[in-house]
Design a protein around this motif. Structure first.
Motif, PDB file in Angstrom:
ATOM      1  N   GLY A  16       0.841  -1.194   0.000  1.00  0.00           N
ATOM      2  CA  GLY A  16       0.000   0.000   0.000  1.00  0.00           C
ATOM      3  C   GLY A  16       0.874   1.240   0.000  1.00  0.00           C
ATOM      4  N   ALA A  17       0.413   2.288   0.678  1.00  0.00           N
ATOM      5  CA  ALA A  17       1.134   3.557   0.628  1.00  0.00           C
ATOM      6  C   ALA A  17       2.516   3.449   1.266  1.00  0.00           C
ATOM      7  N   ILE A  18       2.563   3.040   2.535  1.00  0.00           N
ATOM      8  CA  ILE A  18       3.862   2.998   3.232  1.00  0.00           C
ATOM      9  C   ILE A  18       4.740   1.886   2.676  1.00  0.00           C
ATOM     10  N   ARG A  38      -1.996  -9.311  -2.129  1.00  0.00           N
ATOM     11  CA  ARG A  38      -3.148 -10.201  -2.053  1.00  0.00           C
ATOM     12  C   ARG A  38      -3.425 -10.873  -3.411  1.00  0.00           C
ATOM     13  N   HIS A 100       2.812  -0.404  11.687  1.00  0.00           N
ATOM     14  CA  HIS A 100       1.413   0.033  11.516  1.00  0.00           C
ATOM     15  C   HIS A 100       1.065   0.920  12.699  1.00  0.00           C
ATOM     16  N   ASN A 101      -0.067   1.574  12.606  1.00  0.00           N
ATOM     17  CA  ASN A 101      -0.522   2.401  13.718  1.00  0.00           C
ATOM     18  C   ASN A 101      -1.145   1.525  14.790  1.00  0.00           C
ATOM     19  N   ALA A 127       2.680   8.999   3.113  1.00  0.00           N
ATOM     20  CA  ALA A 127       2.689   8.387   1.779  1.00  0.00           C
ATOM     21  C   ALA A 127       1.274   8.247   1.281  1.00  0.00           C
ATOM     22  N   GLU A 265      -8.588   1.818  12.326  1.00  0.00           N
ATOM     23  CA  GLU A 265      -7.684   1.104  13.240  1.00  0.00           C
ATOM     24  C   GLU A 265      -8.054   1.388  14.702  1.00  0.00           C
TER      25      GLU A 265
HETATM   26  N1  LIG Z   1       0.075   6.201   4.620  1.00  0.00           N
HETATM   27  C1  LIG Z   1       0.745   6.905   5.526  1.00  0.00           C
HETATM   28  O1  LIG Z   1       1.131   8.059   5.275  1.00  0.00           O
HETATM   29  C2  LIG Z   1       1.051   6.321   6.884  1.00  0.00           C
HETATM   30  C3  LIG Z   1       1.930   7.031   7.722  1.00  0.00           C
HETATM   31  C4  LIG Z   1       2.264   6.483   8.955  1.00  0.00           C
HETATM   32  C5  LIG Z   1       1.724   5.273   9.350  1.00  0.00           C
HETATM   33  N2  LIG Z   1       0.863   4.620   8.522  1.00  0.00           N
HETATM   34  C6  LIG Z   1       0.333   3.326   8.984  1.00  0.00           C
HETATM   35  O2  LIG Z   1       0.919   2.299   8.183  1.00  0.00           O
HETATM   36  C7  LIG Z   1      -0.010   1.225   8.036  1.00  0.00           C
HETATM   37  C8  LIG Z   1      -0.235   1.000   6.540  1.00  0.00           C
HETATM   38  O3  LIG Z   1      -0.868   2.177   6.047  1.00  0.00           O
HETATM   39  P1  LIG Z   1      -1.038   2.472   4.501  1.00  0.00           P
HETATM   40  O4  LIG Z   1      -1.498   3.873   4.392  1.00  0.00           O
HETATM   41  O5  LIG Z   1       0.168   2.033   3.772  1.00  0.00           O
HETATM   42  O6  LIG Z   1      -2.281   1.491   4.189  1.00  0.00           O
HETATM   43  P2  LIG Z   1      -2.707   0.892   2.793  1.00  0.00           P
HETATM   44  O7  LIG Z   1      -2.352   1.836   1.700  1.00  0.00           O
HETATM   45  O8  LIG Z   1      -4.119   0.428   2.946  1.00  0.00           O
HETATM   46  O9  LIG Z   1      -1.748  -0.372   2.659  1.00  0.00           O
HETATM   47  C9  LIG Z   1      -2.020  -1.617   3.205  1.00  0.00           C
HETATM   48  C10 LIG Z   1      -1.722  -2.622   2.131  1.00  0.00           C
HETATM   49  O10 LIG Z   1      -1.783  -3.926   2.679  1.00  0.00           O
HETATM   50  C11 LIG Z   1      -2.391  -4.750   1.714  1.00  0.00           C
HETATM   51  N3  LIG Z   1      -2.926  -5.968   2.318  1.00  0.00           N
HETATM   52  C12 LIG Z   1      -3.964  -6.090   3.175  1.00  0.00           C
HETATM   53  N4  LIG Z   1      -4.168  -7.390   3.479  1.00  0.00           N
HETATM   54  C13 LIG Z   1      -3.251  -8.090   2.778  1.00  0.00           C
HETATM   55  C14 LIG Z   1      -2.949  -9.482   2.649  1.00  0.00           C
HETATM   56  N5  LIG Z   1      -3.672 -10.422   3.289  1.00  0.00           N
HETATM   57  N6  LIG Z   1      -1.932  -9.869   1.856  1.00  0.00           N
HETATM   58  C15 LIG Z   1      -1.206  -8.942   1.182  1.00  0.00           C
HETATM   59  N7  LIG Z   1      -1.434  -7.602   1.245  1.00  0.00           N
HETATM   60  C16 LIG Z   1      -2.441  -7.190   2.043  1.00  0.00           C
HETATM   61  C17 LIG Z   1      -3.468  -3.894   1.132  1.00  0.00           C
HETATM   62  O11 LIG Z   1      -3.899  -4.453  -0.086  1.00  0.00           O
HETATM   63  P3  LIG Z   1      -5.372  -4.177  -0.651  1.00  0.00           P
HETATM   64  O12 LIG Z   1      -5.286  -2.835  -1.296  1.00  0.00           O
HETATM   65  O13 LIG Z   1      -5.552  -5.326  -1.582  1.00  0.00           O
HETATM   66  O14 LIG Z   1      -6.305  -4.188   0.519  1.00  0.00           O
HETATM   67  C18 LIG Z   1      -2.727  -2.576   0.965  1.00  0.00           C
HETATM   68  O15 LIG Z   1      -2.021  -2.547  -0.249  1.00  0.00           O
HETATM   69  C19 LIG Z   1      -1.295   1.662   8.770  1.00  0.00           C
HETATM   70  O16 LIG Z   1      -1.259   1.146  10.071  1.00  0.00           O
HETATM   71  C20 LIG Z   1      -1.179   3.169   8.810  1.00  0.00           C
HETATM   72  O17 LIG Z   1      -1.901   3.729   9.885  1.00  0.00           O
HETATM   73  C21 LIG Z   1       0.512   5.100   7.289  1.00  0.00           C
END
Ligand SMILES: NC(=O)c1ccc[n+]([C@@H]2O[C@H](COP(=O)([O-])OP(=O)(O)OC[C@H]3O[C@@H](n4cnc5c(N)ncnc54)[C@H](OP(=O)(O)O)[C@@H]3O)[C@@H](O)[C@H]2O)c1
Length: 303
Positions: A16-18, A38, A100-101, A127, A265
């Motif tokens: 995903g983003a991070i 996935r 993760h958070n 991200a 979350e």
């Molecule tokens: N984005 C930020 O700026 C940021 C900053 C600091 C902290 N965080 C924390 O970092 C964590 C991730 O955030 P994010 O923004 O990156 O979330 P995100 O974009 O939703 O990324 C999560 C990824 O995990 C994948 N996933 C879920 N289940 C899976 C599985 N069974 N097998 C393989 N891949 C799987 C999702 O795929 P699908 O799309 O197919 O569901 C998605 O690509 C969170 O806890 C968030 O709070 C994020």
């Protein structure tokens, strides 16, 4: 394993983003990075901001089996279902880094990983996965990495160095649970309120809202102190106000999740706080109220 060898082969679970952000930066720093998603695609093309696209191998069992480091960047509520099926495919000395958070997603599965060095990273980088092919680095931040088991203590320095070479600054913190409580404390104040009021972080600076936040802080600091970590009520309130001001234009992740009808979350943020409060018989009515309101919103979003 010496510093140069460390983490040469890296697999990222959760592109995903991070996950995508780290994949691109680690690749640019010379690591061999693969992704585990996935889906069933065997490669994935990703560009970081406006840089040329990088072609990552994807879902390849040999890459997973050869990984020196697995980085798990799924959301807190996805950790167990995503991670458990691939644990047995990792080599014995593969390090595992969760990021993760919130808290509470990894603790129950930690004993199953006793062979591996296990770490946690908390990051303030921002991200955004703009589309399937592009990730944007939306905010410069820092990453704190700490050990979750004894095996990780030995390798902490080299893992932090690998991150520092890729996306600095990264710091080692051997008391990672204190760092996680510091983050969860602020998340408990900002995330539910912004999601419920459908507002940017900065709008929480209104006087009546700050009174609510002050009450949240006193409940939160009582729980963290009972857990044996340091948290001063007044300092937490001051720090929360600073974060509200510094991120005034931002929408919190919980706001975005509710806005886009996605699960939040909350169970691993306020929910974890409430669980620990119950264990210590501490009353946390204001946090409980926000938790219940978010659960109601999530239930409405289900329909
Ligand atoms: N984005 C930020 O700026 C940021 C900053 C600091 C902290 N965080 C924390 O970092 C964590 C991730 O955030 P994010 O923004 O990156 O979330 P995100 O974009 O939703 O990324 C999560 C990824 O995990 C994948 N996933 C879920 N289940 C899976 C599985 N069974 N097998 C393989 N891949 C799987 C999702 O795929 P699908 O799309 O197919 O569901 C998605 O690509 C969170 O806890 C968030 O709070 C994020």
């Amino acid at each position: 394993m010496n510093t140069l060898e460390y983490g040469l082969n890296i697999c990222i679970l959760g592109a995903g983003a991070i996950g995508s952000l780290w994949a691109c930066y680690l690749n640019n720093a010379g690591r061999t990075v693969s992704l585990w998603t996935r889906g069933s695609e065997s490669s994935l093309s990703l560009s970081l901001d406006d840089q040329p696209a990088i072609l990552f191998p994807c879902n390849q069992e040999s890459q997973l089996a050869n990984a020196d480091l697995l980085i798990v960047t799924v959301k807190a509520w996805q950790v167990q279902s995503a991670f458990k099926p691939i644990l047995s495919q990792l080599k014995a000395d593969c390090s595992i880094l969760f990021s993760h958070n919130g808290m509470g997603a990894v603790e129950t599965i930690l004993p199953q990983m006793s062979e591996h060095p296990v770490f946690f990273a908390t990051t303030t980088h921002g991200a955004l996965r703009k589309n399937q092919q592009q990730v944007l680095h939306t905010g410069q931040g820092q990453t704190i990495i700490g050990p979750l088991n004894d095996k990780a203590e030995v390798e902490l320095g080299s893992l932090v160095q690998a991150f520092n070479l890729a996306l600095p600054p990264a710091h080692a913190d051997s008391n990672i649970y204190q760092a996680l409580w510091n983050k969860i404390a602020i998340n408990c104040c900002i995330n539910p309120l912004t999601a419920l009021r459908d507002c940017r972080n900065g709008e929480l600076a209104a006087k009546d809202t700050l009174e609510i936040i002050e009450t949240l802080c006193s409940e939160i600091s009582a729980v963290i102190t009972a857990e044996g970590f340091s948290c001063n009520n007044a300092e937490l309130f001051a720090r929360t106000k600073q974060v509200i001001e510094a991120t005034s234009k931002n929408f919190s992740s919980m706001h975005q999740d509710i806005h886009h009808n996605r699960p939040t979350e909350i169970n691993y943020i306020t929910g974890y706080l409430l669980e620990r409060a119950r264990a210590h018989n501490i009353d946390t009515p204001m946090n409980k109220n926000l938790f219940e309101q978010i659960k109601q919103k999530e239930a409405q979003n289900d329909h």
